[in-house]
Write an enzyme that holds these catalytic residues in place. Structure first.
Site, PDB file in Angstrom:
ATOM      1  CE  LYS A  78      51.344 -15.575  56.172  1.00 44.86           C
ATOM      2  NZ  LYS A  78      51.089 -14.569  55.116  1.00 44.86           N
ATOM      3  CE1 TYR A 313      42.753  -6.597  88.626  1.00 46.20           C
ATOM      4  CE2 TYR A 313      42.908  -8.118  86.769  1.00 46.20           C
ATOM      5  CZ  TYR A 313      43.450  -7.558  87.915  1.00 46.20           C
ATOM      6  OH  TYR A 313      44.686  -7.954  88.341  1.00 46.20           O
TER       7      TYR A 313
HETATM    8  C1  LIG Z   1      50.329 -15.137  54.185  1.00 47.29           C
HETATM    9  C2  LIG Z   1      50.417 -15.120  52.704  1.00 47.29           C
HETATM   10  C3  LIG Z   1      49.841 -16.155  51.952  1.00 47.29           C
HETATM   11  C4  LIG Z   1      48.982 -17.222  52.569  1.00 47.29           C
HETATM   12  O1  LIG Z   1      47.693 -16.672  52.694  1.00 47.29           O
HETATM   13  P1  LIG Z   1      46.472 -17.527  53.273  1.00 47.29           P
HETATM   14  O2  LIG Z   1      45.278 -16.702  52.993  1.00 47.29           O
HETATM   15  O3  LIG Z   1      46.760 -17.668  54.720  1.00 47.29           O
HETATM   16  O4  LIG Z   1      46.489 -18.813  52.553  1.00 47.29           O
HETATM   17  C5  LIG Z   1      49.993 -16.121  50.587  1.00 47.29           C
HETATM   18  N1  LIG Z   1      50.688 -15.137  49.984  1.00 47.29           N
HETATM   19  C6  LIG Z   1      51.243 -14.115  50.668  1.00 47.29           C
HETATM   20  C7  LIG Z   1      51.964 -13.052  49.929  1.00 47.29           C
HETATM   21  C8  LIG Z   1      51.116 -14.067  52.048  1.00 47.29           C
HETATM   22  O5  LIG Z   1      51.690 -13.074  52.732  1.00 47.29           O
END
Ligand SMILES: *Cc1c(COP(=O)(O)O)cnc(C)c1O
Length: 426
Positions: A78, A313
């Site tokens: 993702k 800034y």
């Molecule tokens: C993002 C996600 C993962 C992966 O988690 P990591 O800690 O990055 O390995 C697993 N399960 C769900 C439901 C997630 O949203």
């Protein structure tokens, strides 16, 4: 590797002067990615930042993590593969032994299909009213966290696949029932879980869906031993029993993400969903994984200033002595967190030099020191993997600490203006 590399990964560019081990832009064809900025100036010097993505590190991480479990490994790609390029990370993860993918939108799942991946893909966190028809058509598996979601998936599956079940012997939509295991974020709450399981079983009997999995997610896996995890694990076991009692046979039972995969075998069940670990992030702090990113930037200006010169800034920093300042063309619009102002540093010819003054939107200023001999066009390392030629460079973990956040936010926050290239810098 059985998969053909998607075009964008095999498209080779002319060799550049910075000696990258591979010249393949990771996301060259995506709108908004200014790969033209990767081109050197007429005199051959680099004029733009470059993010190098070491896919061998991803493959090695998947091997390391896979060795910790008997369960199957799902690569969670993702958020554009945690900012590393989704399809590139997907290829590398399969090479390391991951067997399938997880994403948090149907769009991401379809992008994997378009890129040619034929492995199983699970998509979760979809809004209840989203159109799931394209997902069903592309054989994307869907997480179902409630009876309303179930109804939407059933409707799409019916509309799409009338009669096909008989031909294929398989229902049109494969789903994973999702239980809220002490997260209070997504997943069905335990009080509606038995009802969801019963409804899903009825839909199965109708030949509309096939419940292939039950999933949960742990709230405090980065802190092994936290009582919330025990509660989550007990809830999950209960949820699987309830599903079976309802007549379901979920062959995929999955609860663990990276941290639980690395620290708690009791959470593994049949499948571990690994995201952050793919790209070298271990929130549990127990395992040495490899970081995949190196961000370099050229100095686009260098100036000598007198003691007492205010910088940037708000003049939050004033040169205590005469010094030389360098400008890098990266700022918070590119994902360098402004909150790291006053703490951040970059590597300049093997030595860490502080960023001074406020990190601004498009640029940041390096205090090079009065005796510095670097010039316009010289390359500094903003962060690296913490090993190899740039071992002294800050890491994304350093940046996360400086900005009081976690590495996930640093790697997923790198902006589209930064050109990407697969490989390691020289
Ligand atoms: C993002 C996600 C993962 C992966 O988690 P990591 O800690 O990055 O390995 C697993 N399960 C769900 C439901 C997630 O949203």
């Amino acid at each position: 590797m059985s998969l053909l590399l998607p075009d964008r990964l095999t498209h080779r560019r002319q060799p550049r002067n910075d000696g990258a081990s591979s010249e393949t832009p990771a996301r060259a064809d995506q709108p908004g990615h200014r790969t033209d900025s990767a081109d050197p100036a007429p005199d051959g010097r680099r004029v733009a930042p470059m993010l190098f993505i070491d896919l061998d590190a991803v493959t090695a991480n998947v091997r390391t993590i896979g060795a910790r479990t008997d369960a199957e490994v799902m690569a969670v790609v993702k958020a554009d593969g945690f900012g590393h390029g989704m399809t590139a990370v997907a290829v590398a993860a399969i090479a390391g032994g991951a067997t399938r993918f997880g994403v948090t939108s149907i769009a991401e799942a379809l992008e994997l299909r378009r890129a040619g991946f034929t492995q199983r893909v699970l998509s979760w966190l979809n809004p209840v009213h989203v159109d799931v028809t394209p997902a069903v058509a592309a054989q994307i598996e869907l997480a179902v966290p409630g009876v309303e979601h179930l109804a939407v998936v059933c409707q799409a599956a019916r509309a799409f696949g009338t009669g096909l079940t008989v031909v294929t012997g398989r229902a049109q939509a494969r789903i994973h029932l999702q239980l809220d295991t002490a997260m209070a974020r997504d997943g069905a709450s335990p009080d509606v879980w038995p009802e969801l399981c019963r409804a899903a079983r009825l839909a199965e009997i109708d030949g509309v869906v096939e419940v292939v999995g039950v999933m949960g997610h742990l709230p405090c896996a980065a802190t092994p031993g936290d009582p919330a995890n025990e509660r989550g694990k007990r809830l999950f076991d209960w949820g699987v029993r309830v599903a079976r009692d309802a007549g379901l046979s979920p062959t995929d039972r999955h609860l663990a993400a990276t941290a639980a995969t690395l620290t708690d075998p009791a959470s593994h069940h049949t499948l571990c969903r690994v995201g952050a670990g793919l790209v070298g992030i271990d929130e549990s702090g127990t395992t040495r994984l490899s970081h995949a990113l190196t961000l370099t930037a050229p100095l686009v200006s260098v100036r000598a200033v007198a003691a007492g010169t205010g910088v940037g800034y708000g003049h939050t920093w004033t040169a205590p002595v005469a010094t030389r300042l360098g400008l890098i063309p990266l700022g918070y619009a590119d994902g360098l967190p402004r909150a790291a102002t006053g703490r951040a540093a970059v590597l300049v010819t093997g030595v860490r030099r502080p960023l001074v003054g406020r990190i601004s939107m498009d640029s940041a200023v390096v205090d090079l020191g009065s005796d510095s001999t670097v010039e316009i066009g010289d390359i500094v390392t903003v962060f690296g993997p913490g090993t190899g030629a740039r071992a002294h460079a800050p890491t994304t973990a350093d940046w996360a600490r400086w900005a009081d956040t976690l590495e996930h936010e640093i790697v997923t926050g790198l902006g589209p203006r930064i050109a990407r290239r697969v490989g390691r810098p020289e």
